[in-house]
Design a protein around this motif. Structure first.
Motif, PDB file in Angstrom:
ATOM      1  N   ALA A   1      41.109  38.265  35.372  1.00 17.17           N
ATOM      2  CA  ALA A   1      42.369  38.523  35.297  1.00 17.17           C
ATOM      3  C   ALA A   1      42.687  39.731  35.822  1.00 17.17           C
ATOM      4  O   ALA A   1      43.780  40.199  36.639  1.00 17.17           O
ATOM      5  N   ALA A   2      41.482  40.765  35.624  1.00 17.89           N
ATOM      6  CA  ALA A   2      41.801  42.118  35.949  1.00 17.89           C
ATOM      7  C   ALA A   2      41.808  42.182  37.565  1.00 17.89           C
ATOM      8  O   ALA A   2      42.967  42.841  38.295  1.00 17.89           O
ATOM      9  N   THR A   3      41.009  41.621  38.345  1.00 20.49           N
ATOM     10  CA  THR A   3      41.033  41.438  39.898  1.00 20.49           C
ATOM     11  C   THR A   3      42.090  40.631  40.557  1.00 20.49           C
ATOM     12  O   THR A   3      42.919  41.246  41.338  1.00 20.49           O
ATOM     13  N   MET A   4      42.552  39.428  39.777  1.00 21.80           N
ATOM     14  CA  MET A   4      43.675  38.747  40.107  1.00 21.80           C
ATOM     15  C   MET A   4      45.154  39.847  40.069  1.00 21.80           C
ATOM     16  O   MET A   4      46.124  39.366  40.843  1.00 21.80           O
TER      17      MET A   4
ATOM     18  N   ALA B   1      34.026  45.028  41.033  1.00 23.05           N
ATOM     19  CA  ALA B   1      34.500  43.651  41.120  1.00 23.05           C
ATOM     20  C   ALA B   1      35.704  43.719  42.140  1.00 23.05           C
ATOM     21  O   ALA B   1      36.521  44.623  42.245  1.00 23.05           O
ATOM     22  N   ILE B   2      36.114  42.296  42.788  1.00 21.78           N
ATOM     23  CA  ILE B   2      37.342  42.214  43.569  1.00 21.78           C
ATOM     24  C   ILE B   2      37.608  40.801  43.778  1.00 21.78           C
ATOM     25  O   ILE B   2      36.667  39.978  43.578  1.00 21.78           O
ATOM     26  N   ALA B   3      38.964  40.664  43.857  1.00 25.80           N
ATOM     27  CA  ALA B   3      39.230  39.292  43.931  1.00 25.80           C
ATOM     28  C   ALA B   3      39.344  39.281  45.681  1.00 25.80           C
ATOM     29  O   ALA B   3      40.309  40.116  46.124  1.00 25.80           O
ATOM     30  N   ALA B   4      38.614  38.357  46.210  1.00 25.61           N
ATOM     31  CA  ALA B   4      38.680  38.157  47.754  1.00 25.61           C
ATOM     32  C   ALA B   4      38.524  36.678  47.953  1.00 25.61           C
ATOM     33  O   ALA B   4      38.127  36.054  47.171  1.00 25.61           O
ATOM     34  N   PRO B   5      39.036  36.267  49.127  1.00 20.89           N
ATOM     35  CA  PRO B   5      38.789  35.070  49.649  1.00 20.89           C
ATOM     36  C   PRO B   5      37.473  34.562  50.143  1.00 20.89           C
ATOM     37  O   PRO B   5      37.245  33.331  50.065  1.00 20.89           O
ATOM     38  N   SER B   6      36.404  35.655  50.239  1.00 27.22           N
ATOM     39  CA  SER B   6      35.142  35.096  50.657  1.00 27.22           C
ATOM     40  C   SER B   6      34.107  36.168  50.463  1.00 27.22           C
ATOM     41  O   SER B   6      34.427  37.151  50.083  1.00 27.22           O
TER      42      SER B   6
ATOM     43  N   LYS C   1      42.050  30.103  46.570  1.00 26.17           N
ATOM     44  CA  LYS C   1      41.974  30.989  47.716  1.00 26.17           C
ATOM     45  C   LYS C   1      41.168  32.154  47.595  1.00 26.17           C
ATOM     46  O   LYS C   1      40.513  32.749  48.453  1.00 26.17           O
ATOM     47  N   LEU C   2      41.424  32.732  46.244  1.00 28.79           N
ATOM     48  CA  LEU C   2      40.698  33.845  45.960  1.00 28.79           C
ATOM     49  C   LEU C   2      39.755  33.633  44.856  1.00 28.79           C
ATOM     50  O   LEU C   2      40.055  32.966  43.799  1.00 28.79           O
ATOM     51  N   LYS C   3      38.843  34.392  44.943  1.00 29.87           N
ATOM     52  CA  LYS C   3      37.708  34.284  44.011  1.00 29.87           C
ATOM     53  C   LYS C   3      37.251  35.837  43.572  1.00 29.87           C
ATOM     54  O   LYS C   3      37.592  36.667  44.356  1.00 29.87           O
ATOM     55  N   THR C   4      36.665  35.598  42.399  1.00 28.09           N
ATOM     56  CA  THR C   4      36.002  37.111  41.884  1.00 28.09           C
ATOM     57  C   THR C   4      34.651  37.308  42.215  1.00 28.09           C
ATOM     58  O   THR C   4      33.842  36.520  41.515  1.00 28.09           O
TER      59      THR C   4
ATOM     60  N   VAL D   1      22.187  41.228  44.085  1.00 30.17           N
ATOM     61  CA  VAL D   1      22.818  42.044  43.270  1.00 30.17           C
ATOM     62  C   VAL D   1      24.222  41.796  43.278  1.00 30.17           C
ATOM     63  O   VAL D   1      25.145  42.875  42.843  1.00 30.17           O
ATOM     64  N   ALA D   2      24.876  40.733  43.786  1.00 32.88           N
ATOM     65  CA  ALA D   2      26.320  40.506  43.769  1.00 32.88           C
ATOM     66  C   ALA D   2      26.210  39.113  43.494  1.00 32.88           C
ATOM     67  O   ALA D   2      25.506  38.312  43.789  1.00 32.88           O
ATOM     68  N   LYS D   3      27.317  38.611  42.925  1.00 33.35           N
ATOM     69  CA  LYS D   3      27.830  37.205  42.363  1.00 33.35           C
ATOM     70  C   LYS D   3      28.978  37.009  42.295  1.00 33.35           C
ATOM     71  O   LYS D   3      29.950  37.600  42.492  1.00 33.35           O
ATOM     72  N   GLU D   4      29.509  35.733  42.303  1.00 30.43           N
ATOM     73  CA  GLU D   4      30.840  35.473  41.882  1.00 30.43           C
ATOM     74  C   GLU D   4      30.893  35.255  40.411  1.00 30.43           C
ATOM     75  O   GLU D   4      29.890  34.722  39.608  1.00 30.43           O
ATOM     76  N   THR D   5      32.033  35.530  39.675  1.00 28.73           N
ATOM     77  CA  THR D   5      31.991  35.608  38.452  1.00 28.73           C
ATOM     78  C   THR D   5      33.232  34.859  37.997  1.00 28.73           C
ATOM     79  O   THR D   5      34.223  34.884  38.632  1.00 28.73           O
ATOM     80  N   ASP D   6      33.156  34.116  36.947  1.00 29.21           N
ATOM     81  CA  ASP D   6      34.168  33.527  36.025  1.00 29.21           C
ATOM     82  C   ASP D   6      34.478  34.034  34.890  1.00 29.21           C
ATOM     83  O   ASP D   6      35.323  33.421  34.291  1.00 29.21           O
ATOM     84  N   ASP D   7      33.973  35.503  34.569  1.00 22.71           N
ATOM     85  CA  ASP D   7      34.636  35.975  33.325  1.00 22.71           C
ATOM     86  C   ASP D   7      35.969  36.087  33.276  1.00 22.71           C
ATOM     87  O   ASP D   7      36.598  36.699  34.186  1.00 22.71           O
ATOM     88  N   PRO D   8      36.774  35.492  32.063  1.00 21.19           N
ATOM     89  CA  PRO D   8      38.040  35.650  32.238  1.00 21.19           C
ATOM     90  C   PRO D   8      38.715  36.939  32.378  1.00 21.19           C
ATOM     91  O   PRO D   8      39.799  37.014  33.015  1.00 21.19           O
ATOM     92  N   ASP D   9      38.145  37.881  31.572  1.00 19.86           N
ATOM     93  CA  ASP D   9      38.748  39.195  31.577  1.00 19.86           C
ATOM     94  C   ASP D   9      38.313  39.852  33.058  1.00 19.86           C
ATOM     95  O   ASP D   9      39.544  40.575  33.483  1.00 19.86           O
ATOM     96  N   ILE D  10      37.226  39.620  33.644  1.00 16.55           N
ATOM     97  CA  ILE D  10      37.127  40.177  34.846  1.00 16.55           C
ATOM     98  C   ILE D  10      38.113  39.639  36.068  1.00 16.55           C
ATOM     99  O   ILE D  10      38.639  40.323  36.823  1.00 16.55           O
TER     100      ILE D  10
END
Length: 214
Positions: free
Chosen positions: A57-60, A22-27, A8-11, A46-55
């Motif tokens: 984790a921080a946003t979640m 960076a932000i954890a948001a649903p869309s 439901k939430l993506k980074t 200039v914006a993207k979805e990221t799956d970097d585990p550190d980022i």
């Protein structure tokens, strides 16, 4: 179901000004609103979805909160990031030597997936935290809009009051001007009548003087 709930939430990540954000948001739309972007940064590249585990984790840990770090750095994302060191340092003085970062520990091999129930709870907790942050931002927007509406109403009331005073003064001026014009017309009429009376009297008296001299 747990997998869908967890997603439901993506980074999302972007760079604005002096910071990476960076932000954890649903869309993507929700991320753009949180960043305050006036255009679609994703379409602009200039914006993207990221799956970097550190980022991720921080946003979640703080869903819906915009996290920052100095642009171009590899540091951790936080709520209050300092300016990049090349901007913060005084160019006239000696530059500080960059701190040596401790060598990163080798990444551990992926652990086994936690129980499904734990995934569900974490996802629900993150979604609830994001919703809470969204409500806080919405409450702030409503407060600002109410303040603007109050100020607008105050200005409109002041303008209406000033306009009413102007209209009243104009009507009083026009009434006084009409009264003066009426008085002036009456005086002109009296002056004309007096002139006619005097002309008639003068002619009679002048005639009497001529006869007396004859």
């Amino acid at each position: 179901m747990p997998k869908a709930l967890k997603r439901k939430l993506k980074t999302y990540q972007t760079s604005l000004g002096f910071y990476d954000q960076a932000i954890a948001a649903p869309s993507m739309k929700a991320a753009l609103e949180a960043w305050g972007a006036s255009s679609n940064l994703f379409h602009q590249g200039v914006a993207k979805e990221t799956d970097d585990p550190d980022i991720v984790a921080a946003t979640m840990e703080k869903p819906g909160v915009v996290l920052r770090r100095p642009v171009g750095s590899n540091g951790a994302f936080t709520e209050s990031a300092e300016l990049p060191t090349d901007l913060a340092e005084d160019g006239a003085g000696p530059k500080r030597k960059p701190k040596k970062h401790a060598a990163k520990a080798p990444k551990k091999s992926p652990a086994k997936a936690p129980p499904r129930k734990s995934d569900d709870q974490a996802a629900r907790k993150a979604a609830a935290a994001f919703a809470k942050e969204e409500r806080r931002r919405e409450a702030e927007r409503r407060k600002e809009e109410a303040a603007r509406a109050t100020e607008r109403a105050r200005r409109e009331k002041a303008v209406a009051s000033a306009q009413a005073a102007l209209d009243k003064a104009r009507r009083e001026h026009e009434a006084r001007t009409e009264a003066i014009e009426a008085e002036r017309a009456a005086l002109d009429e009296r002056a004309e009548a007096e002139q006619n009376r005097w002309d008639t009297q003068r002619m009679k008296l002048e005639e009497a003087v001529r006869r007396a001299r004859a």
